[in-house]
Design an enzyme around this catalytic site. Structure first.
Site, PDB file in Angstrom:
ATOM      1  N   ASP A   6       7.089   3.928   3.379  1.00 51.24           N
ATOM      2  CA  ASP A   6       7.308   5.107   4.209  1.00 51.24           C
ATOM      3  C   ASP A   6       8.810   5.156   4.538  1.00 51.24           C
ATOM      4  O   ASP A   6       9.599   5.599   3.713  1.00 51.24           O
ATOM      5  CB  ASP A   6       6.406   4.922   5.444  1.00 51.24           C
TER       6      ASP A   6
ATOM      7  N   ASP B 197       0.822  -1.210   0.000  1.00 46.73           N
ATOM      8  CA  ASP B 197       0.000   0.000   0.000  1.00 46.73           C
ATOM      9  C   ASP B 197       0.859   1.265   0.000  1.00 46.73           C
ATOM     10  O   ASP B 197       0.638   2.177  -0.776  1.00 46.73           O
ATOM     11  CB  ASP B 197      -0.974   0.011   1.194  1.00 46.73           C
TER      12      ASP B 197
HETATM   13  P1  IMP Z   1       7.625   1.617   6.634  1.00 45.91           P
HETATM   14  O1  IMP Z   1       8.204   0.367   7.214  1.00 45.91           O
HETATM   15  O2  IMP Z   1       7.994   2.823   7.451  1.00 45.91           O
HETATM   16  O3  IMP Z   1       7.926   1.816   5.170  1.00 45.91           O
HETATM   17  O4  IMP Z   1       6.074   1.545   6.875  1.00 45.91           O
HETATM   18  C1  IMP Z   1       5.234   0.869   6.062  1.00 45.91           C
HETATM   19  C2  IMP Z   1       3.915   0.591   6.764  1.00 45.91           C
HETATM   20  O5  IMP Z   1       3.527   1.660   7.666  1.00 45.91           O
HETATM   21  C3  IMP Z   1       2.828   0.528   5.731  1.00 45.91           C
HETATM   22  O6  IMP Z   1       2.697  -0.778   5.216  1.00 45.91           O
HETATM   23  C4  IMP Z   1       1.622   1.025   6.503  1.00 45.91           C
HETATM   24  O7  IMP Z   1       1.003  -0.058   7.175  1.00 45.91           O
HETATM   25  C5  IMP Z   1       2.162   1.975   7.532  1.00 45.91           C
HETATM   26  N1  IMP Z   1       2.012   3.387   7.124  1.00 45.91           N
HETATM   27  C6  IMP Z   1       3.006   4.244   6.772  1.00 45.91           C
HETATM   28  N2  IMP Z   1       2.522   5.460   6.462  1.00 45.91           N
HETATM   29  C7  IMP Z   1       1.180   5.382   6.624  1.00 45.91           C
HETATM   30  C8  IMP Z   1       0.109   6.322   6.436  1.00 45.91           C
HETATM   31  O8  IMP Z   1       0.271   7.501   6.070  1.00 45.91           O
HETATM   32  N3  IMP Z   1      -1.155   5.860   6.699  1.00 45.91           N
HETATM   33  C9  IMP Z   1      -1.394   4.582   7.109  1.00 45.91           C
HETATM   34  N4  IMP Z   1      -0.426   3.663   7.268  1.00 45.91           N
HETATM   35  C10 IMP Z   1       0.851   4.059   7.048  1.00 45.91           C
END
Ligand code: IMP
Ligand code: MG
Length: 187
Positions: A108, A105
């Site tokens: 981040d 989805d």
């Molecule tokens: P990462 O490991 O920081 O890349 O985070 C990824 C996960 O964080 C995603 O799969 C989402 O579940 C969650 N996430 C990051 N940003 C958002 C947001 O703006 N809204 C909702 N979920 C988010």
């Protein structure tokens, strides 16, 4: 359980249902062209990746199978993932020698996906390609090689179309920005 109505905390709509669907169709067509003559294994990352996965595969005209994987990152403070990721649901089938397309989805910090990639690489797929609906590029901590991106977005917390806020609002057909001053967690 009292769950706040999204209308009460939305800052604004970021991507409309029409724009989402149009972009996902384009992505599916691009994947179809790029993988022509091959079979692919789509790996949907639960739970946020479910909406894009089901819409995207309708536009991929290739022999494909779908698998699901769930990962949990230990959250620290305000929805921030670190590198510490656990696999909570693993694949049922081997991926050795297969063309794998991971569908997410949002990317981040990149921590969640880089852990998933690292793990899957050890299983020797023929190829490993990343597709994400949203790319919150300003927040990247770990480099991730993304081949297909739906939309690059600014550093805002978003919800809808698979993305949750405290596990709710995944069912909305559009993506909105959360106004953190107005948002109240379920009580
Ligand atoms: P990462 O490991 O920081 O890349 O985070 C990824 C996960 O964080 C995603 O799969 C989402 O579940 C969650 N996430 C990051 N940003 C958002 C947001 O703006 N809204 C909702 N979920 C988010
Ligand atoms: Mg989440």
């Amino acid at each position: 359980m009292a769950v706040q109505a999204w209308q009460d905390f939305i800052k604004r709509e970021l991507v409309s249902e029409e724009k989402l669907q149009a972009r996902i169709k384009e992505m599916g067509e691009e994947i179809t062209r790029d993988f022509a003559g091959k079979e692919i294994l789509v790996i949907s990352i639960l739970r946020g990746g479910v909406m894009i996965t089901t819409d995207l595969i309708r536009h991929i005209h290739l022999p494909l199978a779908v698998e699901f994987m769930a990962v949990a990152s230990y959250e620290q403070g305000m929805r921030q993932s670190d590198g510490d990721v656990r696999i909570t649901l693993d694949l049922r089938t081997p991926i050795k020698g297969r063309h794998v397309l991971i569908v997410e989805d949002i990317i981040d910090s990149g921590n969640t996906l880089s852990s998933v990639i690292e793990l899957l690489q050890t299983r020797n797929p023929a190829s490993l390609t990343i597709c994400t609906l949203l790319d919150k590029y300003e927040r990247r901590e770990v480099d991730v090689n993304i081949r297909y991106t739906g939309f690059k977005i600014e550093n805002e917390f978003v919800f809808g179309y698979g993305l949750d806020v405290d596990e709710y609002y995944r069912n909305l057909p559009f993506i909105g920005i959360v106004d953190l001053e107005k948002y109240e967690p379920p009580s």
